[in-house]
Scaffold this motif. Sequence first.
Motif, mmCIF file in Angstrom:
data_model
loop_
_atom_site.group_PDB
_atom_site.id
_atom_site.type_symbol
_atom_site.label_atom_id
_atom_site.label_comp_id
_atom_site.label_asym_id
_atom_site.label_seq_id
_atom_site.Cartn_x
_atom_site.Cartn_y
_atom_site.Cartn_z
ATOM 1 N N GLN B 67 0.806 -1.217 0.000
ATOM 2 C CA GLN B 67 0.000 0.000 0.000
ATOM 3 C C GLN B 67 0.843 1.273 0.000
ATOM 4 N N GLY B 68 2.167 1.098 0.030
ATOM 5 C CA GLY B 68 3.035 2.270 0.014
ATOM 6 C C GLY B 68 3.089 2.982 1.356
ATOM 7 N N SER B 71 7.829 2.601 2.651
ATOM 8 C CA SER B 71 8.537 2.487 1.376
ATOM 9 C C SER B 71 9.514 1.318 1.463
ATOM 10 N N SER B 72 9.790 0.746 0.313
ATOM 11 C CA SER B 72 10.768 -0.335 0.275
ATOM 12 C C SER B 72 12.141 0.178 0.685
ATOM 13 N N ASP B 109 9.781 1.522 -5.202
ATOM 14 C CA ASP B 109 8.956 2.620 -4.684
ATOM 15 C C ASP B 109 8.450 3.486 -5.832
ATOM 16 N N LEU B 112 5.672 1.786 -7.699
ATOM 17 C CA LEU B 112 4.394 1.834 -6.972
ATOM 18 C C LEU B 112 3.786 3.230 -7.065
ATOM 19 N N LYS B 113 4.641 4.226 -6.959
ATOM 20 C CA LYS B 113 4.164 5.601 -7.024
ATOM 21 C C LYS B 113 3.541 5.865 -8.402
ATOM 22 N N PRO B 118 1.573 -2.697 -6.722
ATOM 23 C CA PRO B 118 2.800 -3.413 -6.361
ATOM 24 C C PRO B 118 3.249 -4.277 -7.536
#
Lengths: 560, 560
Positions: B67-68, B71-72, B109, B112-113, B118
């Motif tokens: 879901q962010g 952040s990774s 990241d 995802l943004k 994902p």
Amino acid sequence: MSNWTIIAAGKKAKQQASIPKKWLLSNLPPQSTLNVSEFPDGCGLLTDEELQIIRADTDILLSKLAQGEWSSLNVTTAFYKRAIIAQQLTNCLTEIFVERALARAAELDEHLKKTGKPIGPLHGLPISLKDQINIKGLESCMGYVSWIGKVAEENAVLVDILEAAGAVPFVKTNVPQTLMWAETFNHVFGRTCNPYNCSLTSGGSSGGEGALVSLRGSPLGVGSDIGGSVRIPSAFCGIYGLRPCYGRIPYAGCVNSMEGQDSVPSVLGPLSNDLAGIKHFMKAVIDVKPWLKDPLVVRKRWSEEEYSLVDHGYGKNLCFAILWDDGDNVPHPPILRGLGTVKKALEAAGHRVIDWKPLKHVEICKTLVNLWGSASAEDYQAVAMLTGEPIIASMVPEQHAALAENISYRGNETASAYQLWQIQKKKRDLREEYLRHWEATVEITGTGRPVDAIISPIAPHTATPHGMNKNGNYTMVWNLLDYAALVIPVSKVDQVVDARRPRHEFYNDTDRMHWESYNPETYKDAPVAVQLVGRTLEEEAVIAMSEIVDNALKSSKARL
Amino acid sequence: MSNWTIIAAGKKAKQQASIPKKWLLSNLPPQSTLNVSEFPDGCGLLTDEELQIIRADTDILLSKLAQGEWSSLNVTTAFYKRAIIAQQLTNCLTEIFVERALARAAELDEHLKKTGKPIGPLHGLPISLKDQINIKGLESCMGYVSWIGKVAEENAVLVDILEAAGAVPFVKTNVPQTLMWAETFNHVFGRTCNPYNCSLTSGGSSGGEGALVSLRGSPLGVGSDIGGSVRIPSAFCGIYGLRPCYGRIPYAGCVNSMEGQDSVPSVLGPLSNDLAGIKHFMKAVIDVKPWLKDPLVVRKRWSEEEYSLVDHGYGKNLCFAILWDDGDNVPHPPILRGLGTVKKALEAAGHRVIDWKPLKHVEICKTLVNLWGSASAEDYQAVAMLTGEPIIASMVPEQHAALAENISYRGNETASAYQLWQIQKKKRDLREEYLRHWEATVEITGTGRPVDAIISPIAPHTATPHGMNKNGNYTMVWNLLDYAALVIPVSKVDQVVDARRPRHEFYNDTDRMHWESYNPETYKDAPVAVQLVGRTLEEEAVIAMSEIVDNALKSSKARL
């Protein structure tokens, strides 16, 4: 006679005595009759109802048995009589046990009468078994004189499963000594010949099954395939035959050559006159969770989803690839014509057909031979020394006598375990490379998928004269790669269209000699077949795609 | 210094230099501190948010990453810092590549943004890998000096799959030279010790993973298990670890010892702090059809049906069987107490628990050792001779120096391929016998089914002092049988309840000496675990049944 020849002669005499006298024919065709395939229908031993039974499709046979319309006793009797005719024509049987089989059939009839229910999905169906598949109380000498008199103390796991499914094991069938030949001859039972042309081999090692099923002497047979031993007899005798992958069908409780050789193991597989027989066998065996009876069986249920071709666009617009030759030995004209026939039929049915580019087939087959050869000679010798019987070193008929007094070997010198590990590593690398090769075809199929299945010859020729079937590469390659492969009959050698043809470039001397040795007369009436090759453990999809090919061929013939 | 010691020292120095200076701790505990498991939380390197991240359950971690919410980059940084702490405490790492991993995390990241989605089921999750698992551009020297400098040209198939699933490979972990020890020491990176008691081993061969994951230096690790190498470190370090069956997880592209040894092969398997981690890994890998990337992977989809325990009465009223001892070596008191704890918890949860009768465990393990030993010495030597490094012949610390100048071997003399076939045949027979043994328990379970799963020790003791972990029978037996087995932590050695206890009858001298060698002080704080053992290729059910055991244990602790 030396001791082993006396033992062998005794066994053969006992076999002959096990045939009911009334089933011995006095009107056998003369030796000069090469094609005996149509003799059984007219020989007079079977009644009209029995002829109707042995001609029935597997679906109809099973349905009539399940409904009690045909009794198992009648069906088993019909096939037994037919099998004994086949035996007299082609020498395809080993163990014959009429009373026991008929008693079992009668029990099944009784069960159906009492309960109104079939005992299982193969209720009442006679099934023939390659000699190595143990049936409690019977021998499985497997063509070794040394194993004569060894009575099986237990059923093979597969026999238990088939019996629980309602089948009636009713004959065992001939093999080559060691099982490691693609023809069928041994010192105990002698040679099995091809019903379409007795001067040709029935193939091997499941050559007894090939001849028997082909003559409709059995509706369903079980053979084994380590390098082509189900597929070669199926192709040579014009029937369907499946090589499943390692661990799909239980092997436990069978006798075998080279036990403990796990690098490229033998697998059991069905032979039948139709694809329904193949499917019924596979589904019946897998549905009882055979992994609970044999630890080497893969825990993988029969998948109707995979049979519906979920991984192959549900069977619409498939892309097949034809292996025209393996880059080493070009097949004879009838085989090339067979491949062309399949191509046309599939295209007419709306599928795409491209060429398959073989990858290192010779190297793969050489690796396979090295794996087996790492200890095969020592293995054969350990058995043969028990009676001093000779290891058969040639399938050429006139050479057997000369060999009979000499112990001889095939195979390499025994390797070390470390050397074997290195060859096994090589095998793994080749399998990885071939997988990438197949996956890469996604670029050229136009379907968004890699090639769905390969259509390949089974050998570079049809059934050969005895002693001449020496190139197993077209089948062995798929054994090392562990791909599921199903033989589909296509046609027969035609004296006109399959004429000799000039060719000017050859891969090598063997290729040239092989090509030049062809003439249609030698191979007269020999069946022509292809094998459909799918992925590892993809038996369901391979059967479904074979149905597509088979139907396309039938439609295409209907149109002619 | 001899040449190989110079090469080894160079590699170790390079490793040290790859650690960011700011993550080097000046407040490390003194050598006399044996239990370092709680040090990382208080050492001050991680921020509060980072501590929250590394303490999160795998489900929460994956959900927040997807879901962010986290952040990774932050998650990977947190685990990297923690891993570097673990390295300074236990010496668990081999390859360290911070920049590369963080760059990959930032990419995820960004993805995802941009897309709002994902990249896959493991999006953003850092994953640690046993040293033998190739990552393109990095070394996999596997503790061999001889392999230092060999840079992987391709990712292992598993690494490709994990990256496609969104994972971030971020460290590689320590192993014993040859991988064939149940402890972790080699001439290149040295020894990995147990975070709960540094005088004890972390186990092996995936001992780096065990120590690292245990200290929450990685949320999910991948080890390999040929005779216990995932399970022993998992048990010794108090975490969860799964030994999947042959061919469930792709091994292609890893380096390994004894390549081509196919009799009882090594398998890759996950280690985690919770069962969710184990399940997510297995499902993510199997869902991408790894059989299309590695030909040795079984074509068997992830089965939610089997995970729902369709073959085990859907998980209601199961019958477990406890292996209290293997008939050869009785486990130490903490292990017996652990088994008793599980028994009580399962009974309280409504399941039945009976005793498991071991069948030929010693013979099975001896067969296993003979299979490997048929060529292991020659294999090790072929690598070690490249630099002249010695083959490690003892894990006892003070013996290493003495050995360092002598080339020595372990393993039998090389066997012939024929001898290897005979041992392989024996292996098959033992597997058949054990399957019948298990199936026969249907008579005593009262469930209408055979025993659903076995609860077994992982070793006859907890983590041992360095050099003393010599009995692998409790894990090896399941490798030969190819049963799926999952380690579940139960408790820790308790100085009071796990006191020495008298015993007057012994199976043999080794059993006696082993029992008498026990005292709770030596094993202080060592984790206690059990393994849940299921059938071949039954990973889904083994995970589901382990959840049942784990929940029963948690409920039972909650009640106390």
